[in-house]
Every structure is written in C-alpha cells, then in structure tokens.
Design a protein around this motif. Structure first.
Motif, PDB file in Angstrom:
ATOM      1  N   HIS A 163      35.281  14.001 -83.021  1.00 52.41           N
ATOM      2  CA  HIS A 163      35.818  14.388 -84.331  1.00 52.41           C
ATOM      3  C   HIS A 163      35.277  13.429 -85.379  1.00 52.41           C
ATOM      4  CE1 HIS A 163      38.941  17.171 -82.781  1.00 52.41           C
ATOM      5  NE2 HIS A 163      38.711  16.469 -81.697  1.00 52.41           N
ATOM      6  N   ALA A 210      31.267  22.617 -65.462  1.00 52.40           N
ATOM      7  CA  ALA A 210      31.776  23.892 -65.950  1.00 52.40           C
ATOM      8  C   ALA A 210      32.896  23.733 -66.966  1.00 52.40           C
ATOM      9  CB  ALA A 210      32.275  24.718 -64.772  1.00 52.40           C
ATOM     10  N   THR A 211      33.370  22.497 -67.149  1.00 50.61           N
ATOM     11  CA  THR A 211      34.503  22.332 -68.059  1.00 50.61           C
ATOM     12  C   THR A 211      34.024  22.214 -69.506  1.00 50.61           C
ATOM     13  OG1 THR A 211      34.372  19.989 -67.593  1.00 50.61           O
ATOM     14  CG2 THR A 211      36.053  21.226 -66.434  1.00 50.61           C
ATOM     15  N   ASP A 212      34.949  22.438 -70.429  1.00 45.41           N
ATOM     16  CA  ASP A 212      34.635  22.326 -71.852  1.00 45.41           C
ATOM     17  C   ASP A 212      34.232  20.908 -72.207  1.00 45.41           C
ATOM     18  OD1 ASP A 212      35.211  24.918 -72.463  1.00 45.41           O
ATOM     19  OD2 ASP A 212      37.338  24.524 -72.786  1.00 45.41           O
ATOM     20  N   LYS A 213      33.218  20.796 -73.058  1.00 45.57           N
ATOM     21  CA  LYS A 213      32.851  19.487 -73.605  1.00 45.57           C
ATOM     22  C   LYS A 213      33.381  19.417 -75.037  1.00 45.57           C
ATOM     23  CE  LYS A 213      29.866  17.492 -70.589  1.00 45.57           C
ATOM     24  NZ  LYS A 213      30.763  17.872 -69.483  1.00 45.57           N
ATOM     25  N   VAL A 214      33.920  18.262 -75.379  1.00 39.70           N
ATOM     26  CA  VAL A 214      34.482  18.115 -76.716  1.00 39.70           C
ATOM     27  C   VAL A 214      33.517  17.321 -77.588  1.00 39.70           C
ATOM     28  CG1 VAL A 214      36.410  17.211 -78.035  1.00 39.70           C
ATOM     29  CG2 VAL A 214      36.811  18.202 -75.792  1.00 39.70           C
ATOM     30  N   ASN A 231      31.020  25.030 -74.232  1.00 39.73           N
ATOM     31  CA  ASN A 231      30.863  25.215 -72.797  1.00 39.73           C
ATOM     32  C   ASN A 231      29.606  26.009 -72.522  1.00 39.73           C
ATOM     33  OD1 ASN A 231      31.560  28.005 -73.002  1.00 39.73           O
ATOM     34  ND2 ASN A 231      33.704  27.370 -73.138  1.00 39.73           N
ATOM     35  N   ILE A 244      29.015  29.755 -74.183  1.00 35.06           N
ATOM     36  CA  ILE A 244      29.111  30.146 -75.590  1.00 35.06           C
ATOM     37  C   ILE A 244      27.901  30.948 -76.057  1.00 35.06           C
ATOM     38  CG2 ILE A 244      30.652  28.279 -76.345  1.00 35.06           C
ATOM     39  CD1 ILE A 244      28.165  26.847 -77.414  1.00 35.06           C
ATOM     40  N   MET A 276      29.888  21.113 -84.014  1.00 27.26           N
ATOM     41  CA  MET A 276      30.633  20.244 -84.910  1.00 27.26           C
ATOM     42  C   MET A 276      31.834  20.981 -85.499  1.00 27.26           C
ATOM     43  SD  MET A 276      28.178  17.779 -87.072  1.00 27.26           S
ATOM     44  CE  MET A 276      27.001  18.905 -87.723  1.00 27.26           C
ATOM     45  N   TYR A 277      31.632  22.253 -85.811  1.00 34.35           N
ATOM     46  CA  TYR A 277      32.654  23.042 -86.508  1.00 34.35           C
ATOM     47  C   TYR A 277      33.866  23.286 -85.610  1.00 34.35           C
ATOM     48  CZ  TYR A 277      34.368  26.917 -89.446  1.00 34.35           C
ATOM     49  OH  TYR A 277      35.114  27.736 -90.236  1.00 34.35           O
ATOM     50  N   TYR A 278      33.628  23.765 -84.393  1.00 31.89           N
ATOM     51  CA  TYR A 278      34.740  24.055 -83.484  1.00 31.89           C
ATOM     52  C   TYR A 278      35.094  22.859 -82.612  1.00 31.89           C
ATOM     53  CZ  TYR A 278      33.855  28.860 -84.795  1.00 31.89           C
ATOM     54  OH  TYR A 278      33.682  30.004 -85.502  1.00 31.89           O
ATOM     55  N   GLY A 279      34.121  21.998 -82.371  1.00 29.66           N
ATOM     56  CA  GLY A 279      34.392  20.811 -81.570  1.00 29.66           C
ATOM     57  C   GLY A 279      34.503  21.079 -80.085  1.00 29.66           C
ATOM     58  N   LEU A 280      34.159  22.292 -79.653  1.00 26.25           N
ATOM     59  CA  LEU A 280      34.341  22.636 -78.241  1.00 26.25           C
ATOM     60  C   LEU A 280      33.115  23.410 -77.763  1.00 26.25           C
ATOM     61  CD1 LEU A 280      36.588  22.316 -76.204  1.00 26.25           C
ATOM     62  CD2 LEU A 280      37.378  24.577 -76.804  1.00 26.25           C
ATOM     63  N   ILE A 290      30.970  31.482 -90.651  1.00 20.42           N
ATOM     64  CA  ILE A 290      30.560  31.956 -89.330  1.00 20.42           C
ATOM     65  C   ILE A 290      29.406  32.958 -89.469  1.00 20.42           C
ATOM     66  CG2 ILE A 290      32.341  33.777 -89.183  1.00 20.42           C
ATOM     67  CD1 ILE A 290      31.115  31.514 -86.333  1.00 20.42           C
TER      68      ILE A 290
END
Lengths: 368, 300
Positions: free
Chosen positions: B131, B124-128, B223, B226, B217-221, B12
């Motif tokens: 994986h 406004a929602t999280d994008k994934v 918005n 961030i 890529m690391y967290y996969g989440l 990080i």
C-alpha cells in the motif's frame, strides 16, 4: 488359453490392490488447498495432520496406522463432489471437511449415500445440518446464530439505524447476510441490499451506489479477499462507515489486502479466542512450534480429526455407520472444550462473540 | 453519484483500452487473436510486485518512491516486451502460413502455459501489492478521486496519444500500416515484415505491462488468473470498437468501463459483467465490423 491366463493375471492384480487397502485406516481431509482461499485449506491440513500424527505416535487407531487423503476442492462445488466420490472409493472411514458451505452441502449427499460421516471444521450455513443426513456434523457454529449476534451488536450496542447489506452470492455469504438481515427485524433499516461477484476486483461501482444511501454500517457476507478489497475501496471513494463481516473474513490476509489503517475497527463475528480457552493451550503450543501461527480454523480441524478418530476407536471398526452412531452418543473432550453433537449434528454449545481489528490484529471485542 | 461512477468507469475503461490496443494491433497485422495477451498483462502485474520488492529490499523505495516506481515500470515493460517478442517467435512465426486455426490454438496453448508457469513459480495464493498511496486523493464538488485514479487515466491518455503519433508519423508506423494492408505487397516494396510484426508484439506487450502494473497498484491484489477476465474484457472492447482499429480499441475500452460502472449502479451491480456483452451483441447486430471497423465477412 493365453487370454484366460491374461484374464487371471489381471484378476490377481486387482485382488492384490484390494488387500492392500486394509493395512491402514484412511480419513479424508478436504478443503481449498490451492487458489485464493488456500490459506484456510492449509490451516485445515496442518490442524488435522497434527491430530493424526499424535494418534500415529501412540500406535494409530484399532492397531492400524492412520493415513490421510488430502483433497483439494478449490472451493468449487463440482470439484468437491468428484473428490467426495473419490474419497468414498478410496475407502475412507470419515472425512474432515469441507471449508465452504457451497462445497460441504453437495458433498454431504455423497458421504450420506455411502454412510460415511463427515465433520466440517468451518461450514456454517444452516442448510448443511438441516437436510437430515445422519452422518453430517460440524464443530463450528451456524450462520443463524452468527447473524443474530452481529445484528444484536448493531442494534443494541452500536445503536445504528441505517445498514447496507452485501454478500458474495455464495451459499455461505448470502446465507449469513440474510440471517443478519432477518435478525435486524424492524430495529434498523436495510437501506441497501446487493451482491458482488466472488473473484471480482472492482467494487467501486457498488460502493458508490451504497454511499448514495448514506448507511452507517456495511455488513458483508463473504470471504476475506473480497472483504479486504471492499474495505480498501470504500475508503478510497470516501465512504468512511463501520464495516462488519463474519467468520470468513477473520484472516490476517484481510488486513494485508485492506491495509492496516483501512481495516482498523472492522467488526467480525467469530467464536471466542482459543488463546483464552485453557484446554487449547497445549494445541496452540504444539501447532506454533510446527507450523507457525495458528489460523482461525486450525483448532477446529484439529478437534474434528481428534473427534473422528476417537469415534473410530470407540466404534471398534472403520464402518461409517457405527462411527456415526458413536459421534451422536459420545461426549468429546476437545481442545475447544467439551463437545457434544445434537440430533442434527450441530454442536450443542456454540458461542459467537464480536471481534474487532486493532492495529493490524484481530482481538476479541470487550465492551468497555 | 453519476460523476463518481463516470470517474470509476473511466479508470477501469482506460485500463481495458490499453490492453485492447495490443489485441487490435496484432489482429490488424496478422489477423490473429492473440489469446495470450491477457497473460502478458498478468505477468506485468507480477513483475511489478517482484521489482518493487527488490527496490524496497535495497532501500530505494524508502529513499525515492517515484524513482523506484518509474524503474519498476520500465523493467516490467522491458520484461513483458521480451516475453511478447519471444512468444511471437516461438509460437506464432512458425505457423504464419498454416491454416488460420493453428496459430489461434497455439495462442490458447501459450495462455494456459503462462498461467500455470506463474502459478507454479509464484504460488496459487493472492499476492498483495504494497500500500503505497493509501486512500489519498482529492474532493472535487461531489466527486472523490484518488491520485492513483488520476495517474491511471493520465498515463493511459499519454500512451494512447504517443501510439497514435507513432503510427501516423514515423517510418516504422507507416510500415506497420502497410503490412496491415497487404503483407506481400509491403515486402515487395522493401518493408521488413518480420521486424514490423516483432515491433507490434513488443509495443502491445509493453502497453499490457503498464496496464498490469497500474491495476496491481489500483486493486492491490494479484493472482495468476487475473489475465483471463481482463483478456476477455479487453478483447470485447477491441471487437466493440472494431478489431484492427486503434481508435476503436481506445473508444471500445472506455465505453466498456463506463457501461460497466453506470449499468452496475443504475440497474443492478449483480449483472455488471453482463452489460458489456449485451452492448457487444447489440453493436455486432447493427454494425458487424464494430463501431470503427470495416465489415469483412471472412474474418474469424
């Protein structure tokens, strides 16, 4: 003279605004409509809308059309309180909401002062109905019941001895984690108890610390975005243990974030599958054809709205206090089954069961 | 556990360092804190998701994953670099001779604009993020490292070394150092100040895009929000190392990552975000210019 005319004109305008209010019955729908928990808010909105449309289709209530005031609290307690005040000023007869316990509890004070009933479809923190507000109801269960079911499952069924407990510091998350810990009693050791920050993305630090204590299961009190990342990152640092969480995690996004393989076998405490309840069949079909797959709380929002409207009808007026009394005394036949509220405003029967994720789906856990 | 936390911190920390470089380079040249920089990082993460979805749709991801990722990276960097270039031209250049506070306010405005722009267009929602690698990695004694962590650390090191060589050895690098020392003098000896500033923004934004894509890529989440926290952390890293210094930004970023993960594991994870700022306060009290910077009292 001009000033007086102007003054009268303004007065006239205001009185016009007041009169218009009486043409409809307003109910408030409150939840996180945007932000990272927007999915839950939309489930609320869709479930409640369905109920309101059905009532409006039959001519509304008390001979008036029903209007929904949809409020987006963004799971922020401050926002929830200001929206609660706004809805009270808008003259709502009752409120369906909020989702997060941290929003419902402060907002309930506002509704209580105004004598307006609120029915939450999803806030499970015990404190909400322990405050003694007469007009506060919930159609879901309570965390102390939920934490107990989770703890009993860990002790009696999984037979685990060492457990790590994490929470997200919110009223809901910490409340659930603490109830879980309390009901573990001395049957299992809590080898790690800690918290994370809601909205954070990196939990490897805390997970590495958890790993050093060798727990057999991690219990997390919190909502699905963090739960998904926790499960995913635990696998990445090689921490392959059981994971258990509560009803805030039971959302398809949880599996999407964690990944199907990492989410596999996660235990969740939640109410029984509505798909197995005969009275919910009609609701599920209607909801599917209109909004797609039901969310975990869609049916609760639908029932909460129906119960509120039935109480308004029975009370014969939009007066909050009269509606509250009807809510306490009536029994409602809802999609979830027959619902009756106790003195505190909790449902008299609230069954929690354990669910498990299997091949990317949530299924009710059946003991083999 | 110690080594494991060091790996977590390095991963990080190298991302913080990549973002901090953008802050530090711009400050070194314009003495402007570019508050919109965190938003460029957020755009990089979003663009990564969008381009990867595009390559998946045309079947390239299934056919050749490394190539698809490489093209995604290149495209994200190019798009973010052009965002950086445009932001400078639109929001900062007209204010170059205005009082110090005006471009700062303009930067905050750009930041708010970009956040809302992404929120409205992407939701406004999280994008994934898909994986792609799962939890695959390798075990080294008691330490477990995923391949993605290794890629993040290596990519950051390569980019930082390349940047250092660029600034030390090329003509443009020399011009950048000249402009950082004295804008007027540099233009008198024939350095095109506008070009140098544009190049600075392009490089800084490109690095932020790489950081954004790697974090996605690391967290996969991902918005729209961030960029705020990442921007604040990276800014702290830049100040910690001495703002304006490239070496300082790298060092500050990695130090910040290590402090967060070690503090989080040995003291308490609840105050993870506080440790960074405690270290910052201590460093600023002892050495007001940061670890590698010169103390100049008049700077904002």
């Amino acid at each position: 003279m001009k000033k007086v005319i102007l003054f009268l004109l303004i007065l006239f305008l205001f009185s016009f605004g007041c009169q218009k209010k009486e043409d409809v019955i307003r109910i408030g729908i409150a939840g996180p409509m945007t932000g990272d928990q927007a999915k839950m808010g939309m489930d609320f909105k869709n479930g409640a809308s369905l109920a309101v449309e059905e009532w409006n289709g039959k001519g509304g209530v008390l001979g008036k059309k029903i209007e929904m005031i949809i409020s987006d609290d963004q799971h922020d307690p401050k926002q929830a309180v200001s929206l609660a005040n706004k809805m009270v000023n808008d003259g709502v007869a009752g409120v369906v909401g909020h989702f997060n316990s941290s929003c419902s509890i402060p907002a309930s004070d506002v509704y209580n002062r105004a004598g307006i009933p609120m029915i939450t479809p999803g806030s499970t923190n015990p404190q909400l109905t322990e405050k003694g507000h007469r007009g506060v109801f919930r159609v879901c269960g309570r965390d102390d019941q939920q934490g107990r079911v989770g703890a009993d499952f860990v002790i009696n069924y999984l037979k685990l001895k060492n457990v790590a407990v994490l929470h997200d510091k919110t009223t809901y998350g910490q409340g659930l984690a603490d109830e879980f810990r309390k009901f573990l009693r001395s049957e299992a050791n809590v080898v790690f108890y800690g918290s994370i920050v809601q909205g954070d993305k990196d939990f490897k630090t805390v997970l590495t610390a958890v790993k050093a204590r060798n727990p057999q299961l991690i219990f997390f009190g919190g909502i699905y975005p963090e739960a998904g990342l926790l499960v995913k990152q635990a696998k990445e640092i090689g921490l392959n243990v059981n994971f258990m969480s509560g009803d805030g995690t039971i959302d398809p996004k949880f599996i999407e974030i964690a990944g199907v393989s990492a989410a596999e076998g996660t235990y969740l405490t939640f109410s029984p599958d509505p798909g197995n309840i005969p009275s919910a069949k009609g609701f599920i079909e209607k909801y599917r054809s209109k909004y797609g797959e039901t969310g975990p709380y869609s049916i609760y929002a639908y029932d909460a709205a129906n119960i509120l409207l039935a109480a308004i009808k029975e009370a014969g007026s939009a007066d909050g206090r009269a509606i509250t009394e009807k809510l306490h005394s009536m029994e409602f036949s809802a999609a979830l089954g027959n619902i009756r509220f106790d003195e505190k405003g909790d449902v008299t029967v609230s069954p929690y069961v354990v669910w498990v994720t299997k091949n990317g789906k949530f299924v009710e856990y059946r003991k083999p | 556990m110690f080594l494991q936390q060091v790996i977590n911190g390095l991963t990080i920390g190298s991302v913080y360092a990549l973002i901090a470089l953008g802050y530090s380079m711009v400050y070194g040249i314009l003495e402007l804190i570019n508050f919109a920089h965190g938003e460029i990082y957020m755009l990089g993460a979003y663009l990564g998701i969008i381009f990867l979805a595009f390559f998946t749709a045309i079947g390239l991801t299934a056919y050749n994953l490394p190539l698809a990722l490489f093209l995604t990276l290149i495209l994200s960097v190019v798009f973010c670099a052009s965002y950086g270039f445009t932001i400078e031209k639109v929001a900062y250049k007209p204010l170059r001779n205005a009082p110090r506070l005006s471009p700062l306010i303009s930067a905050i405005g750009v930041s708010i604009f970009l956040q809302n722009y992404v929120m409205l267009t992407q939701g406004a929602t999280d994008k994934v993020f898909p994986h792609l690698f799962g939890a695959s990695g390798f075990q080294f004694v008691s330490v477990r490292m995923t391949y993605l962590q290794l890629v993040i650390i290596l990519t950051s090191v390569v980019l930082m070394v390349a940047l250092r060589l660029f600034v030390r050895n090329t003509k443009m690098g020399k011009a950048m150092r000249a402009v950082a020392q004295d804008k007027t003098m540099a233009s008198l000896v024939g350095v095109n100040v506008d070009t140098v500033i544009s190049v600075t923004f392009i490089i800084g934004s490109g690095l932020a895009a790489v950081a954004g894509l790697m974090v996605a890529m690391y967290y996969g989440l991902v918005n729209y929000f961030i960029g705020y926290i990442a921007g604040i952390k990276a800014f702290t890293a830049a100040v910690l190392g001495g703002i304006g210094s490239i070496r300082g930004a790298v060092f500050g970023g990695i130090l910040l990552g290590l402090v967060e993960s070690l503090g989080g594991s040995y003291i308490s994870s609840e105050y993870k975000d506080a440790y960074a700022f405690i270290i910052l306060i201590i460093v600023l009290l002892v050495k007001p210019g940061g670890l590698f910077g010169r103390a100049e009292l008049e700077k904002v």
